[in-house]
Design a protein around this motif. Structure first.
Motif, short mmCIF file in Angstrom:
data_model
loop_
_atom_site.label_atom_id
_atom_site.label_comp_id
_atom_site.label_asym_id
_atom_site.label_seq_id
_atom_site.Cartn_x
_atom_site.Cartn_y
_atom_site.Cartn_z
N HIS B 25 0.84 -1.21 0.00
CA HIS B 25 0.00 0.00 0.00
C HIS B 25 0.87 1.26 0.00
O HIS B 25 0.61 2.21 -0.75
CB HIS B 25 -0.92 -0.01 1.22
N LEU B 26 1.91 1.24 0.83
CA LEU B 26 2.82 2.38 0.90
C LEU B 26 3.51 2.64 -0.43
O LEU B 26 3.61 3.78 -0.90
CB LEU B 26 3.87 2.12 2.00
N ILE B 27 3.99 1.58 -1.06
CA ILE B 27 4.67 1.70 -2.36
C ILE B 27 3.73 2.37 -3.37
O ILE B 27 4.11 3.31 -4.06
CB ILE B 27 5.11 0.30 -2.86
N ALA B 28 2.49 1.90 -3.41
CA ALA B 28 1.53 2.44 -4.38
C ALA B 28 1.20 3.91 -4.08
O ALA B 28 1.18 4.75 -4.98
CB ALA B 28 0.25 1.59 -4.37
N ARG B 29 0.96 4.23 -2.81
CA ARG B 29 0.57 5.60 -2.45
C ARG B 29 1.73 6.59 -2.65
O ARG B 29 1.51 7.73 -3.06
CB ARG B 29 0.07 5.67 -1.00
N LEU B 30 2.97 6.16 -2.34
CA LEU B 30 4.11 7.06 -2.55
C LEU B 30 4.26 7.35 -4.04
O LEU B 30 4.55 8.49 -4.42
CB LEU B 30 5.40 6.44 -1.99
N ARG B 31 4.08 6.33 -4.86
CA ARG B 31 4.16 6.54 -6.30
C ARG B 31 3.10 7.55 -6.77
O ARG B 31 3.40 8.48 -7.51
CB ARG B 31 4.01 5.19 -7.02
N GLU B 32 1.87 7.33 -6.34
CA GLU B 32 0.78 8.24 -6.72
C GLU B 32 1.07 9.66 -6.24
O GLU B 32 0.76 10.64 -6.92
CB GLU B 32 -0.55 7.77 -6.12
N HIS B 33 1.68 9.74 -5.06
CA HIS B 33 1.98 11.05 -4.48
C HIS B 33 3.14 11.74 -5.20
O HIS B 33 3.26 12.96 -5.15
CB HIS B 33 2.32 10.86 -3.00
N GLY B 34 3.99 10.94 -5.87
CA GLY B 34 5.13 11.50 -6.57
C GLY B 34 6.40 11.53 -5.74
O GLY B 34 7.31 12.31 -5.99
#
Lengths: 243, 243
Positions: B25-34
């Motif tokens: 989840h963290l990996i995906a959200r950090l990516r989305e966040h930039g």
């Protein structure tokens, strides 16, 4: 001790381009095999990062399993990094060149493909029955490919090299909040420092218990003694179920 | 630079008792966040292991996000380990004691529950709108709980503190084997060391391409220039698709 550490190598995992499957699969298979995993690190395709992660992993475990970064392209730096961390030169393994030549059926093997034959000096190859490439092993570091189907196949050839240490696990489902449970558990854990206790609260209202307690040790007798002690210290009726 | 590192803390993940949801989840959200994730480590509930992992994480990233080990029981050692790694004392935060007292509605807060108020000296609390506990932050280390629903909620309060660095990505689907592609890609990557190239072979016969090439940089112009160079160097007709 036969503890393992894992390195998942690949920018594509850290940047969310792919969801890592090899880490979860490795965790599950090591558990089934009876080996302890002490740490799992996901690192980029970067020589310094891999060297540092591998050095830490080798401090924490007897065996290390790496996933990824062993192909023929510029971003495949695992072999170079592992060799550096082990203080070994990178050489071209003649047995691997033979395998590549057979795979190319008499045609000239391209230079880039020959990079697949590079390994830390002194590496051993573990032959696989049914797939093309053997597993590369050096100083108890197993270098596995990142492609999940190959990773899984090679892992099955690795596991027999890791002596299992079966663990006995007992589970108590307790209907007591963690704050009430904590002082009791602290006391028992302090008295039995060689036994591993885990405490996992659930937050679903209809679970029928509030905390799942786990008790683990190599020896059945130690687990039984620890569970006996918990049963004696916990308030009557607080244990809902055992597993 | 606003790179992040992650520490997933918990024996239960390494021993396959639970499948970690927070890492993916963290990996995906950090990516989305930039934001860039430079490393993710899964470590046991062990002070030495956490100190060592956090020290490495802080070398590799400006921000660190930890998951787990912040409850009231004996195996919750994250606060103590983080304090040790940061060279700070563990103190009881008065604001956190207030929150616990309100949560216990006037009743005496049990000692074990008061452990939830402990933090590295100098910590900041980030208030959450709708849930009981604020996020604990010290020296750019965010200490999040391991329970997925709380981890997810707190992560949303953490992300605004991490400046995004949007990345431009272009993808080329190439019908060329990695061995043929490797020397071309090596040449281009060497000439443009600031651009990140990824090369991902597919092994499904019906994919319609053999390698997915990714080109990434903060600036659109750099990505366009790099893609232009690849187009010029790759054999005509080898690019099947662009994305």
């Amino acid at each position: 001790m036969s503890a393992c550490a894992a390195l998942i190598i690949g920018n594509e995992v850290l940047s969310a381009k792919i969801v890592d499957q090899n880490g979860p699969h490795l965790i599950a298979r090591l558990r089934e095999h009876g080996a302890t995993l002490t740490t799992l690190q996901v690192v980029p395709d970067d020589v310094d990062a891999i060297v540092e992660a591998l050095t830490l992993a080798r401090k924490r475990a007897r065996f290390v399993i790496t996933s990824g970064g062993v192909g023929p392209t510029h971003d495949d730096v695992t072999v170079r990094a592992v060799a550096l961390a082990l203080g070994r030169r990178v050489v071209r393994l003649p047995e691997m060149v033979d395998i590549l030549q057979r795979a190319h059926a008499g045609e000239q093997v391209p230079d880039a493909a020959l990079r697949m034959a590079e390994a830390p000096e002194g590496s051993e190859l573990i032959a696989m029955g049914d797939t093309r490439f053997p597993v590369l092993l050096c100083d108890r570091v197993f270098l596995l490919p990142g492609v999940p189907q190959y990773f899984r196949a090679q892992l099955e050839a690795v596991l027999p090299r890791i002596p299992p240490e079966p663990v006995t696990l007992q589970v108590l489902f307790v209907d007591l909040g963690e704050p009430e449970l904590a002082p009791i558990l602290d006391r028992v854990a302090l008295a039995l420092p060689h036994v591993a206790f885990g405490s996992y609260p659930v937050f679903e209202k209809d679970a029928g218990y509030r905390v799942k307690l786990t008790v683990e040790h190599r020896l059945v007798a130690e687990v039984s003694a620890a569970v006996g002690r918990l049963l004696a210290e916990l308030p009557g009726g607080s244990i809902v179920r055992r597993g």
